[in-house]
Design a protein around this motif. Structure first.
Motif, short mmCIF file in Angstrom:
data_model
loop_
_atom_site.label_atom_id
_atom_site.label_comp_id
_atom_site.label_asym_id
_atom_site.label_seq_id
_atom_site.Cartn_x
_atom_site.Cartn_y
_atom_site.Cartn_z
N GLN A 27 -10.69 -6.86 -10.44
CA GLN A 27 -10.64 -8.29 -10.14
C GLN A 27 -11.81 -9.11 -10.43
N TRP A 298 -2.50 -1.64 -6.70
CA TRP A 298 -1.78 -2.71 -7.32
C TRP A 298 -0.73 -3.19 -6.53
N HIS A 299 0.21 -2.31 -5.87
CA HIS A 299 1.45 -2.65 -5.22
C HIS A 299 0.97 -3.41 -3.89
N VAL A 301 -1.70 -5.34 -3.76
CA VAL A 301 -2.36 -6.56 -3.89
C VAL A 301 -1.05 -7.36 -4.21
N PHE A 302 -0.11 -6.99 -4.76
CA PHE A 302 1.08 -8.13 -5.16
C PHE A 302 2.09 -8.30 -4.05
N THR A 303 2.03 -7.22 -3.11
CA THR A 303 2.98 -7.49 -1.99
C THR A 303 2.36 -8.13 -0.55
N ARG A 305 0.49 -11.25 0.95
CA ARG A 305 -0.10 -12.57 0.46
C ARG A 305 -1.32 -12.92 0.69
N ILE A 308 -3.67 -11.02 -2.34
CA ILE A 308 -3.47 -11.86 -3.32
C ILE A 308 -4.20 -13.20 -3.22
N SER A 311 -7.80 -12.66 -3.46
CA SER A 311 -8.13 -11.99 -4.42
C SER A 311 -8.30 -13.28 -5.38
#
Length: 409
Positions: A27, A298-299, A301-303, A305, A308, A311
């Protein structure tokens, strides 16, 4: 730390927080690559908007950034120093040279930026892992050694000359950072209303008794490992600063482009390492949900809120932070950059006080005072307490500055 698994469990030990140092390193490089967005927007603005109103040379982000150089190296005026492109003489070509004699960083020479990117990768990953093992206050105290490493490497590899008062200033900075971290370690568990009335000797005594009780526990081993990792990271960070100073001293490129290229190199290397580590460790039964489980990371990170959003803000801040840091390195030096960088702690502390995340501690005030004084002393903003501490050439220069200016006819 953001919770990512078993967040509804009544047992805090079953709740799992976001602990992905490798992904956080990726990141960081994504944030650095974001500088290309700024470069593209600036290019489009000057290409289609500004050009309609003015035909003057474009500033800063479009190739017009010319920082003041303290480099006093001499160049032969008879040498062919082409500004617009490579000079061709028969079959031999010379690289294009900027207005101040530095070679334009282009072509295969851009690969030089992979070296500081690798140092940044190693340093960031080690610090992220080390922070998982130690408290934030210990992390901050260990990070204070950065200025000493940068000063030492500048003398050894860049042949810089640091005077005795500048070395003393670096030690003052380290002492200030250590006091700030010590205050956090001693009074971190106190409430706001009880902190100012705490008995310092009693707190120190209790801390020593607790340290003696856990000296043989795995927690103590983790703390030692964390400190060693963070200390090693400072060596890589110092190497990065010194390499960047050497590159910017000898080659011409806008700092924002340097950050963008370092982001590309660092991201490619990080992703390659992430894939290898996932295949070798992350997808195994023992590596599941670990530091190298990139798929799960990564799961998360994107799941989540909160993860993310934080980040995104971190990536934006890192891009700007590295750009301004490189600008300071180009205009002054890597050592000055490291001392100014250390002062970030002061602003973080002030914001934390306003938001109620920190309680006021007088020991931190003393530490920050030493931190600021050491930074000002090193950068010649304030004078040493004793005139005798100055070297003879600086004393003579100050005496000349106090006299009336000489008018040239």
């Amino acid at each position: 730390m953001q919770c990512v698994r078993n967040c509804d469990s009544p047992d805090p030990k079953e709740r799992k927080t976001f602990e992905q140092p490798v992904i956080q390193t990726a990141q960081m490089f994504i944030g650095e690559m974001g500088c290309w967005i700024v470069i593209f927007i600036s290019y489009m603005y000057h290409r289609y908007v500004s050009s309609r109103f003015s035909h003057e040379p474009t500033p800063l982000l479009a190739g017009g950034y010319h920082p003041v150089s303290a480099d006093d190296r001499g160049y032969d005026d008879d040498e062919d120093q082409t500004l617009d492109g490579p000079a061709v003489d028969g079959h031999n070509s010379k690289p294009s040279v900027s207005h101040d004699g530095r070679i334009n960083l282009q072509g295969r020479r851009i690969l030089l930026l992979a070296a500081p990117a690798c140092c940044d990768l190693a340093a960031t990953t080690l610090m992220n892992v080390g922070l998982l093992f130690v408290a934030a206050s210990i992390y901050q105290m260990t990070r204070g050694a950065l200025v000493l490493f940068v000063g030492l490497f500048s003398v050894l590899f860049l042949r810089r000359k640091l005077y005795a008062y500048q070395w003393a200033a670096l030690f003052v900075v380290v002492l200030g950072v250590a006091l700030v971290g010590l205050a956090g370690a001693l009074f971190g568990g106190d409430s706001n209303k009880g902190t100012t009335q705490a008995n310092t000797m009693e707190v120190v005594s209790n801390a020593m008794m607790q340290a003696r009780d856990i000296a043989q526990t795995p927690e103590a081993v983790k703390a030692v490992i964390g400190v060693l990792l963070i200390a090693a990271a400072q060596i890589f960070t110092a190497s990065q600063f010194v390499l960047e100073e050497w590159i910017l001293e000898n080659y011409e490129m806008d700092p924002i482009r340097v950050v963008g290229w370092e982001g590309i190199f660092g991201f490619v290397i990080t992703i390659a390492g992430m894939i290898i580590l996932y295949l070798a460790v992350g997808r195994t039964e023992s590596g599941r949900y670990g530091y190298f489980d990139a798929k799960e990371g990564w799961h998360q990170v994107f799941t989540n809120r909160a993860v993310i959003i934080s980040s995104i803000f971190i990536m934006i801040s890192i891009g700007g932070f590295n750009f301004f840091g490189l600008s300071v390195t180009r205009s002054v030096s890597a050592t000055s950059r490291s001392t100014i960088d250390t002062c970030r702690t002061l602003f973080i502390w002030l914001v934390s006080l306003v938001l109620g995340w920190e309680s006021f501690k007088w020991l931190q005030v003393i530490g920050f005072a030493l931190l600021v004084y050491g930074t000002f002393l090193f950068n010649d903003i304030v004078r040493p307490p004793l005139k005798a501490c100055l070297p003879r050439d600086l004393r003579d220069r100050q005496e000349l500055l106090q006299e009336e200016p000489i008018e040239h006819m």
